[in-house]
Design an enzyme around this catalytic site. Sequence first.
Site, PDB file in Angstrom:
ATOM      1  CG  ASP A  22      -2.062  -1.080   0.945  1.00  0.00           C
ATOM      2  OD1 ASP A  22      -2.808  -0.927  -0.031  1.00  0.00           O
ATOM      3  OD2 ASP A  22      -2.129  -2.059   1.695  1.00  0.00           O
ATOM      4  CG  ASN A  30     -10.554  -3.971   0.468  1.00  0.00           C
ATOM      5  OD1 ASN A  30      -9.777  -3.759  -0.469  1.00  0.00           O
ATOM      6  ND2 ASN A  30     -10.294  -4.860   1.414  1.00  0.00           N
ATOM      7  CE1 TYR A  31      -8.270  -4.505   6.834  1.00  0.00           C
ATOM      8  CE2 TYR A  31      -8.144  -5.808   4.831  1.00  0.00           C
ATOM      9  CZ  TYR A  31      -8.251  -5.736   6.205  1.00  0.00           C
ATOM     10  OH  TYR A  31      -8.338  -6.885   6.932  1.00  0.00           O
ATOM     11  CB  ILE A  66      22.809   2.005  11.906  1.00  0.00           C
ATOM     12  CG1 ILE A  66      22.364   2.473  13.307  1.00  0.00           C
ATOM     13  CG2 ILE A  66      24.227   1.480  11.925  1.00  0.00           C
ATOM     14  CD1 ILE A  66      22.315   1.372  14.351  1.00  0.00           C
TER      15      ILE A  66
END
Lengths: 712, 712
Positions: B335, B418-419, B631
């Site tokens: 997504d 949909n989500y 890092i």
Amino acid sequence: MGPDTEIIAGYKVYNEAAAADYDQSTTSSKTAEVHPLDQLSIPEIALAAKVVRAHYSNQQPATEVKFNTITLKNPIKTEYVAFRDTNGPRPDREAFVIMLTKAHCAVNEVIVSLTQEKVLEVKELHDVLPILTLEDLDICERVARADPRVVVTCAEIGLHDMNEVYFDGWAVGADERYGFDRRLQQGLAYWRASGMDNQYAHPLDFAVVIDTEREEVLRIDVRRVGGKRVPVPRVQHNFLPEFVRDGYVSDRLKPIEITQPEGVSFSMKGNELSWAGFKMHIGFNYREGIVISDVSVHDMYEKRQRMLFNRLSVAEMVVPYGNPDIPHHRKHAFDIGEYGMGLMTNPLQVGCDCKGAIKYLDAIMSTSQGYAAVLPNAVCIHEEDNGLLYKHTDYRDGTVVSARDRKLIISQIITAANYEYGFYHTFSLDGTYKLEVKLTGILNTVPLIEGEEAVPYGTKVAKDLNAHNHQHIFSLRIDPAIDGLNNTVVQNDAVSSEIPIGNAGNLYGNAFYCKKTPLKTSKQGACEYSHETSRTWDIINPNKLNPACEKPVGYKIISRESPSLLCKPGSLVWRRAGFTRKTLWVTKYREGELFPAGDYVCQSTGQPGWPSNETVVDWSERDDKIENEDIVCWLQFGITHFPRTEDFPLMPAEPLSVMLRASNFFEKNPALWVPPSSREADAASRDLDKCCEGTEKRGGVGVGGGKRGSKL
Amino acid sequence: MGPDTEIIAGYKVYNEAAAADYDQSTTSSKTAEVHPLDQLSIPEIALAAKVVRAHYSNQQPATEVKFNTITLKNPIKTEYVAFRDTNGPRPDREAFVIMLTKAHCAVNEVIVSLTQEKVLEVKELHDVLPILTLEDLDICERVARADPRVVVTCAEIGLHDMNEVYFDGWAVGADERYGFDRRLQQGLAYWRASGMDNQYAHPLDFAVVIDTEREEVLRIDVRRVGGKRVPVPRVQHNFLPEFVRDGYVSDRLKPIEITQPEGVSFSMKGNELSWAGFKMHIGFNYREGIVISDVSVHDMYEKRQRMLFNRLSVAEMVVPYGNPDIPHHRKHAFDIGEYGMGLMTNPLQVGCDCKGAIKYLDAIMSTSQGYAAVLPNAVCIHEEDNGLLYKHTDYRDGTVVSARDRKLIISQIITAANYEYGFYHTFSLDGTYKLEVKLTGILNTVPLIEGEEAVPYGTKVAKDLNAHNHQHIFSLRIDPAIDGLNNTVVQNDAVSSEIPIGNAGNLYGNAFYCKKTPLKTSKQGACEYSHETSRTWDIINPNKLNPACEKPVGYKIISRESPSLLCKPGSLVWRRAGFTRKTLWVTKYREGELFPAGDYVCQSTGQPGWPSNETVVDWSERDDKIENEDIVCWLQFGITHFPRTEDFPLMPAEPLSVMLRASNFFEKNPALWVPPSSREADAASRDLDKCCEGTEKRGGVGVGGGKRGSKL
């Protein structure tokens, strides 16, 4: 209020006269009218004590009684369920009394009928010892302070005023030097520079072992390092306002006000609570504290109340420490079984412990004299906003619906010597029950001598102070009744398909499924968590199918915070805290099996099948059938705590939780009765053009019966 | 407002004239004055587009430009840190433009200097495809609806009005039938009984594959069962108020009002936020959505601001589905990398998405024409009460101190077809950062034919409807700066002592400790979670020792919700979503490495070292030194979702979270500046006798300089 009530350490204590007075002033306490699961009332405790005292004084020779605990005897389940569900007769109201015969360690269990006002049963127990009450802890401190050998031990490290020396009474754990003829405590020793000083900044290098009943010091165990006494850490680390004074920053946080101008959304009839479709009974006892029974939920689709749980309680916990130096190996507190979560409960206060509109319940316990001791505001009941309940936006035109979730929280906070635990039994609108535990308070500390390292078994949290590694492992007892009494537990494992990539049925290798293993016997019911398969367990009712999915209705146990016991198999803690060996035990329901480390945890040995102290390990070993039966689930969860400097001198609350979530229990989302949210007016927020009461379209595109689409 | 702004699907779109107008009406948007990490302003986007258009129209032959995304080019870290920390020169303000040459799939990356108003760099890429914008999804629906073969395919199952047929545009995942010369989408087909009907109750049995740029349907993939078409599920399952009408129960929940009469506790200068000692910058882009940079915290002991994180963002996610039937194997949405979390963001509303006093920030993105598109209220900033912060009671006399915790929450909610996902970046008073994600919205569904089973790869959530098993796996990118740029990650495992029970050093078998393994190279930095050892990771600064414990200062990564990828090793998803193979990756910071599945996720193959699309797997393989270096940590977490009937038709929010918690970073509890709570007056609560402002003694026992003890 009679003339003979007294406030002692937060408890309002009613002697016999005061209880009688109270009895006449109220009708709500009448035995016939109370709910069978209500805690004993003030007059009921007085009555039980009177009946027991009379019973023992009539013996030859008369026996002087020291009450340990007086509590409700739980009605027999079948009888209670018949009363609840099918209009069966009201179960008799009975008290369960544990007492010691004065100055000895003979433990008697007495069952008193409160309706017949007589002793029904007396059981004399051997080789067990009852819970330590706050009064017992006080004895430990008093006896240790007065002992001449202790005075010398203190003087050796420069402490000459015993008023400055404090002893936290702890269960001894296990001490192989003594047997069940002595009711032991270990007193962990501290110094205070002044009355309000934080004693955990000044741990001493010794512990005393005392006999609680004979009120004598048996041993002084000094942890010498290289033969030397460890000096008293003298630096103060305080957090009470008297000390902090100007250290607070008061303008950083503006107040957040939470109010319910129309009142709360729950209602109570006695101790029966209704909220948002949930119904339940709130009980309380000296040992488990809050007990939630008869939990049911209204189903908007089936239009009926559906049972979920017969009974929920935190039934045991243990806090093993990981430092092997004698006498620290003894530190593994069973705060529920050895001290009682009810007895250690704090009286709560609005704004400090919970915010908003609060309903408090008092707890009623007892003293060693058999007096009722009432702890005000022991249980807090309140609601909280719980963020989004559901939301969906159509991305084409922004049509949106959303609703807010709500929590009902039933909570208590306990003080276990240095530590604090908050227990929050939480229900939310999607049918979820969540137990959240917050750990705060103060680390248990020991002194370091110069050059001594805290690692690897602890952290040096300040100069000369070592806080030992430890674990907190809790046991949530779930007596389920998912749509009925007979349930099965199914273990769920998320696994890849067994079909190799490229083969029919798994061409692209993406197939995965939930492998379901019903637990058929209580030996199979002893399960470990598996992270690799994201293991969960469904408590299902195999006799009821969900009409939508055609699977049995169920509730899912979700717990990912379940550290393994780090004490070695066969070790003292492993033996005594057998319940911690598995994440989940499922046993067949048997009357009286409430406490997974046994009824009598103090000085328990953990020997399998120990008389009068069977544990969940024994119950599991019976290998009862647990499929489609009346079962009990014992769920272990917790945390391994390597202390941080941030945890000193007062630990920021550390939360952990487990959940029981509907799993194909309802036909659809059970919370669609909750109206969508409305936009709120708030001066501090940006003024919005639109309100989202009901559906809102954010685009300008017409939305009708036909095509819907954005232009973007 | 210029005359040429337009509201489209919630966005306010500024064409060139409107942007110029806006530019003149405001001074706050001037490039020289903005924070180097601020998102591009409306005029900056217009300017970047203008410069790019001019560049391409001057070419021979002139190339027509389709903008994909226009966003801030992040300043080079060393330059930015020099500017931030040591008064270095202000980094140049640059736009990073991804564009397509019209009607082709040639992808160009263009860097534009906004101060010099010129193109600095053009990079033509091959064999990669850029993110799908909302406009692209719209093309998919439009093209599919109009295609005559699709019309026939619909007619075969009784659908004759194409206005009733909807197509959710999805990235194709991977389709081996086509190469990088086509910019693919798959359109998942649905029917609606009316414009507001829930289409996910009516999934159709086919998906189309389209070419987004050529606007043509390439394939119609029908999932026939036994050679037969699957009928349209016709039963409606709606949740919008139009349909529910009398189905709401409006009197069950009384309002909870949350107000801040004195205003909020945070302040903002531009996008720099200060709250309770925390400072940070809030950025936003089309891809990651919220980006939180320069997080520092005030240390009450060292009396200075201390750096924690350079940058925090949710950098990728993937949702693989577990049904192997073609074409469902293609369903594994990234997504963030395929659609953009910023692009899919909802405009928010007080009372619906968050309660209380809210500060909203707008997001500024762009259209395919290069216009600035402003999404109002994309980011919500607000505070919440967070329950107990700390508490301790002396059990002897009830002396009690307690304070309440507070959360600052920076959130956004996205709609991915949909989500729905809510992302809540949360800071609390003990120094904790917690990312909470809430999943809601609607399950992806497919139709079942009579007699067909949903199990084992899905759940029948309603008649004829199958919701497939799936996982949601997120990647939180943490660019740490724990008290400075050079950090090391240490893996922590809770383990029993190796010494057998009964031997010196472990007489009682209770010894356990935290085994610490520094991760030295990026290959070692690829780690799995271990439940058996309650594994956590400390990001430490080995150059700074905590003065109390004499250990390096650090922050601990705590994540227990990290399911393994269930697609098989070697599978399509395993290859494309390489980041999901490990719970944690630690890599050396390199410029431009922001997205763990690569910059160009659409149609990516996952082939190691694929040109222009290296992934975190490639970066890890370099085996850079990561000890005491600059890092980056990539933390995977998520959930495996076997759909429940309760998740239909609209899913109750499912929460999950990860935490970064101080770990010997502060000398003591960093929140002791928070004043103890005061009791609140509330009419609905029981009136209490005492206030707990400051210390309270609940007992009647005198507390002075001397002995303290209760009488109970």
